[in-house]
Design an enzyme around this catalytic site. Structure first.
Site: not given
Ligand code: NDP
Ligand code: 8X3
Length: 251
Positions: A58-59, A151, A181, A186-188
């Site tokens: 966990d980061v 956030y 981005p 994604t799963e975001f």
């Molecule tokens: P996902 O939810 O698909 O992926 C998030 C990843 O982060 C997973 O692999 C998860 O792994 C890991 N993670 C989350 N919390 C922890 C933790 N505490 N310790 C270790 N690993 C962790 O989202 P995205 O791929 O979209 O997000 C990746 C990055 O991009 C993030 O920083 C996000 O803020 C950023 N971003 C995303 C955008 C979007 O619209 N999707 C736009 C702009 C930026 P696991 O759960 O296995 O630990």
């Molecule tokens: C993810 C993009 O617009 O949902 O960082 O904040 S937004």
């Protein structure tokens, strides 16, 4: 010479797509995340293309981060590329209604997690007088939107850290790049809305959002420039998005 990349958040979305593309380009991989079964599956698939090891931590847990990175096998200890990608949004609420647990999670993971991982990896890069750190920020770190408060603050912090890393590491020949981005499908949003997949889906309805592969492609472009070239900062929107809050949707 074959390069080694350390990718946080490799179990999903942008991190996973980056791992897949790096594997195609014969980059040795250290894949990180908390979901071991996903790490194992990805390792099994990518092992045919490159050497892969996984780290489950966990980061946001400082000791876990240090212990995991210290445990790396010898042939993975020289890290050329660090992709600081792990992170998420937790909740979408006004400052007066937001959950303090959500705030803690976002600041602990998106900001402190990125710092803990960087702190553990930078000394070796300094020793090698070489390295590349890519910090995944967000357009939320460039422009605040309503209910985005903490956030956005966490991603403004990533933006500041990206700039300050460049200054501090400049004399060590270490490149630092921030990629920011807009909406990526994604799963975001599943995480942001705590598993409410119906609500999560509405975020990406009515327009073509960025895909994780689009960002992976950009990350790959950034890290494959000649060594004297550093792309410091990149903002990437889907065509339908013009700002944090303006998205042209057609239903
Ligand atoms: P996902 O939810 O698909 O992926 C998030 C990843 O982060 C997973 O692999 C998860 O792994 C890991 N993670 C989350 N919390 C922890 C933790 N505490 N310790 C270790 N690993 C962790 O989202 P995205 O791929 O979209 O997000 C990746 C990055 O991009 C993030 O920083 C996000 O803020 C950023 N971003 C995303 C955008 C979007 O619209 N999707 C736009 C702009 C930026 P696991 O759960 O296995 O630990
Ligand atoms: C993810 C993009 O617009 O949902 O960082 O904040 S937004």
């Amino acid at each position: 010479m074959k390069k080694t990349a350390f990718i946080t958040g490799a179990t999903s979305g942008i991190g996973k797509a980056t791992a897949e593309l790096f594997a195609q380009n014969n980059i040795r991989l250290i894949l990180c995340g908390r979901r071991q079964e996903r790490l194992d599956k990805l390792q099994e698939i990518l092992n045919d293309q490159t050497e892969v090891t996984t780290l489950n931590f966990d980061v946001s847990k400082r000791q876990e981060v240090e212990k995991a990175i210290q445990s790396l096998p010898k042939n993975f200890q020289n890290i050329d590329i660090l992709i600081n990608n792990a992170g998420n949004a937790h909740g979408l609420a006004t400052i007066q209604e937001g959950s303090i647990d959500d705030w803690d999670a976002m600041l602990d993971i998106n900001v402190k997690g990125l710092l803990y991982v960087s702190k553990a990896i930078i000394p070796k890069m300094i020793e090698n007088n070489s390295g590349f750190i890519v910090n995944i920020g967000s357009t939320a770190g460039k422009e605040v939107y309503k209910n985005g408060n903490v956030y956005c603050a966490s991603k403004f912090a990533v933006n500041a850290l990206n700039k300050s890393m460049r200054l501090d590491l400049n004399e060590y020949n270490i490149r630092v790049a921030g990629i920011h981005p807009g909406l990526v499908e994604t799963e975001f949003s599943d995480v942001r809305f705590k598993g409410d997949t119906e609500r999560a889906k509405t975020v990406y309805k009515g327009f073509k959002a960025l895909q994780a592969e689009d960002i992976a492609d950009i990350i790959n472009f950034v890290v494959t420039r000649p060594y004297h070239v550093n792309i410091e900062d990149l903002v990437v929107y889907p065509t339908a998005q013009a700002s944090a809050t303006m998205v042209h949707k057609e239903f």
